[in-house]
Design a protein around this motif. Structure first.
Motif: not given
Length: 102
Positions: A13-16, A64-68, A70-84
């Protein structure tokens, strides 16, 4: 190469209120050449980013520097891809963060 998933969370709800800071954070990522694409997860689930030319620890710090985040507007998941394999138009994605060809 990485895919960053930013899924709406407990403070969605704090996104805006935090959108200007989030957009400035996105601009920095594009200006610095780390972000290649950003867009919304549908239907209204959050966002996604394709990142390249960085390391996982550097990207985690950036996310982690994204305000979203930092303020728990979103949860981040990072997926690493090794392109072939890649279409010729995306051949640069076959380079790792140090610029060496795979």
């Amino acid at each position: 190469m990485f895919i960053v998933l930013l899924r709406f969370s407990q403070n969605a709800g704090r996104a805006a209120e935090l959108m200007d800071g989030h957009n400035a954070w996105l601009r920095r990522g594009f200006t610095e050449g780390i972000f290649l694409l950003a867009g919304s997860l549908q239907p209204k689930l959050g966002g996604a980013i394709i990142a390249h030319g960085t390391t996982l620890p550097e990207l985690q710090a950036r996310v982690n520097d994204d305000p979203f985040v930092a303020e728990h507007v979103v949860e981040a998941e990072i997926l690493s891809i090794a392109p072939g394999r890649a279409d010729d138009r995306l051949a640069f994605l076959l380079d790792d963060a140090s610029g060496l060809k795979r």
